[in-house]
Motif scaffolding. Structure first.
Motif, PDB file in Angstrom:
ATOM      1  N   TYR A  38       0.835  -1.203   0.000  1.00  0.00           N
ATOM      2  CA  TYR A  38       0.000   0.000   0.000  1.00  0.00           C
ATOM      3  C   TYR A  38       0.871   1.255   0.000  1.00  0.00           C
ATOM      4  O   TYR A  38       0.611   2.203  -0.745  1.00  0.00           O
ATOM      5  N   VAL A  41       2.482   1.637  -3.503  1.00  0.00           N
ATOM      6  CA  VAL A  41       1.488   2.036  -4.498  1.00  0.00           C
ATOM      7  C   VAL A  41       1.054   3.480  -4.265  1.00  0.00           C
ATOM      8  O   VAL A  41       0.958   4.271  -5.211  1.00  0.00           O
ATOM      9  N   ALA A  54       4.274   1.357 -13.681  1.00  0.00           N
ATOM     10  CA  ALA A  54       4.423   0.637 -12.417  1.00  0.00           C
ATOM     11  C   ALA A  54       4.473  -0.874 -12.648  1.00  0.00           C
ATOM     12  O   ALA A  54       5.314  -1.576 -12.065  1.00  0.00           O
TER      13      ALA A  54
END
Length: 119
Positions: A38, A41, A54
């Motif tokens: 998390y 990201v 990504a």
């Protein structure tokens, strides 16, 4: 402003930490993994990276890590990644992964004999 791949690598290196190893297996709780993922990201989204940028960098680093852990052996790496050896070779080529990215010191040289055009 479009971020470049070095931004992705910097963020993933920033969040990477040594993982505990027990009998050849790396343990990472699902909660810890989700938390770290998390953070990575979130940082990439804040930097304005596209999903394709990504994904490409993640795939590149994942493959390099597998090749390093298998000492550059494509057959073992392909098996651990769940892809065919030829698929792995194609991905390595497409992603621009160089031998220097995954080759480890002390690895034996390839078995193939030089072709007549090689010294």
């Amino acid at each position: 402003m479009s971020p470049d791949v070095s931004d992705i690598a910097a963020v993933t290196l920033w969040y990477s930490e040594a993982l505990p190893v027990y009998r050849g297996t790396t343990f990472l709780s699902e909660q810890n993994l989700n938390g770290r993922l998390y953070q990575i990201v979130d940082e990439l989204v804040r930097r304005g990276l596209t999903l394709e940028q990504a994904r490409r960098e993640f795939e590149k680093q994942f493959i390099v890590a597998s090749l390093k852990s298998n000492r550059g052996n494509f057959c073992r790496s392909a098996k651990s990644l769940g892809v065919h050896r030829n698929t792995l070779r194609n991905k390595v080529s497409d992603l621009g992964i160089l031998v220097e990215d995954y080759d480890l010191p002390g690895r034996r040289p390839p078995r193939r004999k030089p072709t007549p055009s090689e010294p």
